[in-house]
Design a protein around this motif. Structure first.
Motif, mmCIF file in Angstrom:
data_model
loop_
_atom_site.group_PDB
_atom_site.id
_atom_site.type_symbol
_atom_site.label_atom_id
_atom_site.label_comp_id
_atom_site.label_asym_id
_atom_site.label_seq_id
_atom_site.Cartn_x
_atom_site.Cartn_y
_atom_site.Cartn_z
ATOM 1 N N ILE A 1 26.249 66.583 29.294
ATOM 2 C CA ILE A 1 26.814 66.172 28.010
ATOM 3 C C ILE A 1 26.690 67.294 26.989
ATOM 4 O O ILE A 1 27.623 67.571 26.230
ATOM 5 C CB ILE A 1 26.149 64.872 27.512
ATOM 6 N N LEU A 2 25.549 67.988 26.961
ATOM 7 C CA LEU A 2 25.377 69.105 26.022
ATOM 8 C C LEU A 2 26.332 70.252 26.300
ATOM 9 O O LEU A 2 26.871 70.853 25.368
ATOM 10 C CB LEU A 2 23.935 69.619 26.076
ATOM 11 N N CYS B 1 18.602 61.433 34.242
ATOM 12 C CA CYS B 1 18.793 61.508 32.799
ATOM 13 C C CYS B 1 18.862 62.963 32.340
ATOM 14 O O CYS B 1 19.687 63.311 31.489
ATOM 15 C CB CYS B 1 17.664 60.771 32.079
ATOM 16 N N LEU B 2 18.029 63.805 32.904
ATOM 17 C CA LEU B 2 18.045 65.228 32.556
ATOM 18 C C LEU B 2 19.375 65.865 32.939
ATOM 19 O O LEU B 2 19.965 66.616 32.156
ATOM 20 C CB LEU B 2 16.892 65.959 33.250
ATOM 21 N N GLY B 3 19.877 65.560 34.116
ATOM 22 C CA GLY B 3 21.172 66.087 34.547
ATOM 23 C C GLY B 3 22.309 65.598 33.663
ATOM 24 O O GLY B 3 23.196 66.373 33.275
ATOM 25 N N ILE C 1 19.018 68.959 19.670
ATOM 26 C CA ILE C 1 17.802 68.158 19.884
ATOM 27 C C ILE C 1 18.042 66.703 19.500
ATOM 28 O O ILE C 1 17.634 65.786 20.219
ATOM 29 C CB ILE C 1 16.617 68.757 19.092
ATOM 30 N N MET C 2 18.729 66.482 18.373
ATOM 31 C CA MET C 2 19.035 65.096 17.974
ATOM 32 C C MET C 2 19.910 64.408 19.011
ATOM 33 O O MET C 2 19.696 63.239 19.333
ATOM 34 C CB MET C 2 19.709 65.066 16.605
ATOM 35 N N LEU C 3 20.874 65.133 19.550
ATOM 36 C CA LEU C 3 21.742 64.572 20.579
ATOM 37 C C LEU C 3 20.955 64.270 21.850
ATOM 38 O O LEU C 3 21.129 63.211 22.462
ATOM 39 C CB LEU C 3 22.900 65.524 20.876
ATOM 40 N N LEU C 4 20.063 65.183 22.243
ATOM 41 C CA LEU C 4 19.237 64.933 23.434
ATOM 42 C C LEU C 4 18.355 63.701 23.267
ATOM 43 O O LEU C 4 18.222 62.893 24.184
ATOM 44 C CB LEU C 4 18.366 66.156 23.727
#
Length: 112
Positions: free
Chosen positions: A79-80, A72-74, A46-49
Motif C-alpha cells: 500500500i505504501l 500485514c507487513l506485506g 508513519i500515520m498511514l502505516l
C-alpha cells in the motif's frame, strides 16, 4: 498547484510552475525549499502505516501463531509503494501551507 493534474508520467510528478497562476505566489521560496518535505512525507507514511495496522488488526486480527503479522507487513509495504506518489505530492502541499500564510489582505493576480 502542479503542472500535471495526474501523477503520470512519473518523471514529471513533482513539476510545479514558478508562480501560482491564481495568486502569483512564488512556489519555491528559496533554493532547496522542498528538501524538508521528506520529514512531512515520513510523518504521513508513519500515520498511514499505523492506520493500516489498526485496520488489519480490527478486521483480521494479528497473531504470531498464524503469521498474520507478516501478511500485514506485506500489505502495508504494498500500500505504501502504491500511494508513494500521492504522499510525495501531499507532503509538498502541506509543507507549502506551513510556510505561506493565506487570508485577508492577499490579492489575486487578476486584481493587480
Amino acid at each position: 498547484m502542479f503542472v500535471n493534474k495526474s501523477i503520470f508520467p512519473l518523471n514529471q510528478l513533482l513539476k510545479m510552475p514558478e508562480d501560482c497562476p491564481v495568486c502569483g505566489q512564488k512556489m519555491e521560496l528559496e533554493v532547496g525549499f522542498y528538501y524538508g518535505t521528506g520529514y512531512v512525507s515520513y510523518g504521513l507514511s508513519i500515520m498511514l502505516l499505523v492506520a493500516i495496522w489498526i485496520a488489519y488488526w480490527v478486521i483480521f486480527g494479528l497473531s504470531y501463531k498464524d503469521n498474520s503479522i507478516f501478511n500485514c507487513l506485506g500489505a502495508s509495504i504494498a500500500i505504501l509503494v502504491v500511494l508513494q506518489p500521492w504522499l510525495m505530492r501531499m507532503s509538498r502541499v502541506l509543507y507549502l501551507y506551513m510556510f505561506v500564510k493565506y487570508g485577508k489582505g492577499t490579492r489575486l493576480k487578476s486584481e493587480e
